[in-house]
Design a protein around this motif. Structure first.
Motif, PDB file in Angstrom:
ATOM      1  N   ARG A  52     -89.140 -40.560 -52.141  1.00 47.02           N
ATOM      2  CA  ARG A  52     -88.912 -41.338 -50.926  1.00 47.02           C
ATOM      3  C   ARG A  52     -89.989 -40.970 -49.898  1.00 47.02           C
ATOM      4  N   PHE A  68     -84.861 -38.809 -40.069  1.00 42.20           N
ATOM      5  CA  PHE A  68     -84.290 -39.947 -40.797  1.00 42.20           C
ATOM      6  C   PHE A  68     -82.812 -40.097 -40.468  1.00 42.20           C
ATOM      7  N   MET A 215     -92.051 -47.996 -51.944  1.00 42.50           N
ATOM      8  CA  MET A 215     -93.172 -47.313 -52.608  1.00 42.50           C
ATOM      9  C   MET A 215     -92.695 -46.597 -53.858  1.00 42.50           C
ATOM     10  N   PRO A 244    -100.505 -45.857 -44.342  1.00 41.66           N
ATOM     11  CA  PRO A 244     -99.634 -46.880 -43.771  1.00 41.66           C
ATOM     12  C   PRO A 244    -100.072 -47.353 -42.393  1.00 41.66           C
TER      13      PRO A 244
END
Ligand SMILES: Cc1cc2nc3c(=O)[nH]c(=O)nc-3n(C[C@H](O)[C@H](O)[C@H](O)COP(=O)(O)OP(=O)(O)OC[C@H]3O[C@@H](n4cnc5c(N)ncnc54)[C@H](O)[C@@H]3O)c2cc1C
Ligand code: FES
Length: 253
Positions: A52, A68, A215, A244
């Motif tokens: 991840r 997160f 991804m 990114p």
């Protein structure tokens, strides 16, 4: 790029169920730049299979931080790590934000968890430039201010700050923004980045945006993270390798 088994040192619960994971990784901490990311194997087993991706949220000495909230199996597994549990991390990956351009004021624009790379960006800018931060969310619990400096908030339901989206909030300050030599740094949902692109093109502002997509490998092998190039219609760029972070004019979003 390192592949490292790094121990979790602390799981910090911020407001609104946001988690900050402090990980000891001197190798990564010494080289990673704001906007670069890490591809994290969240468990020792084959499930979930894929790593991840997470932006580096901050760096303090030998420690890196991830930010997160719990979405699915991957973030749940990460949130349940105990102190000293080892996490298999691949990184630093991708291209980060460029801080050495000719600007006096950094304008940080975040939507929801798009704030994740900005504590470290804010720390690295330090006192070298002015910083104005604009943080948007659907409602007040989506507005995360951890590590942010000099911020204004917007919510779509008006529960906190300006009622509307974060690009509309930015537009309110257009006179100030036009009177300074600014560069915009953005991270958030594609709809926000798309609307910000129109705003930047209209007002001729420089802008780099961190983009997100699903991804797998994280370093340009699987071709699983394409984003359309704005400069060549037949060409796709890879979010993991060419991004990114992109100049907002270089991508179709
Ligand atoms: C370069 C990069 C940097 C990132 N940095 C961060 C970060 O710093 N903090 C963070 O919280 N997340 C970040 N993400 C997104 C993060 O990778 C995903 O949230 C994570 O993979 C979810 O894993 P999961 O197993 O918990 O959820 P999954 O089981 O994979 O998904 C659960 C649900 O969440 C949705 N979902 C998954 N990924 C995303 C996404 N990117 N955007 C919106 N919805 C999604 C899925 O569609 C599904 O409905 C980043 C992504 C990229 C590509
Ligand atoms: S994730 Fe494999 S090429 Fe980008």
């Amino acid at each position: 790029m390192f592949i490292t088994n790094a121990p979790v040192k602390e799981t910090i619960k911020l407001e609104n169920d946001i988690i900050l994971l402090k990980i000891y990784s001197p190798d990564i901490a010494s080289v990673i730049k704001p906007g670069e990311f890490l591809n994290v194997k969240v468990s020792q087993t084959c499930f979930p299979l894929l790593r991840r991706p997470f932006s580096v949220c901050d760096v303090e000495g030998d420690h890196i931080f991830l930010m997160f909230n719990i979405l699915g199996e991957g973030t749940k597994a990460l949130a349940n790590k105990n102190k000293e549990d080892l996490i298999d991390i691949l990184g630093p990956l991708g291209n980060g934000f460029h801080l050495d351009d000719n600007f006096d004021t950094a304008v940080l624009v975040a939507g929801g968890l798009g704030v994740a790379p900005f504590p470290y960006l804010t720390r690295m800018i330090g006192n070298k430039k002015n910083i104005y931060s604009y943080i948007g969310g659907r409602t007040n619990t989506d507005v995360i201010t951890y590590g942010m400096k000099n911020f204004k908030a917007s919510t779509e339901d008006g529960s906190l700050g300006f009622k509307g989206n974060v690009v509309e909030l930015l537009a309110q300050d257009i006179d100030t923004l036009k009177s300074e030599k600014i560069k915009i740094f953005a991270c958030g949902p594609n709809a926000m980045i798309s609307s910000l692109k129109q705003f930047c093109v209209k007002h001729n502002f420089d802008c780099e945006a961190s983009t997100e997509c699903a991804m797998a490998c994280g370093f340009g092998i699987c071709q699983g993270c394409p984003i359309e190039s704005a400069n060549n219609k037949d060409k796709y760029l890879l979010v993991c390798k060419n991004g990114p972070v992109f100049n907002i004019r270089d991508i179709v979003i």
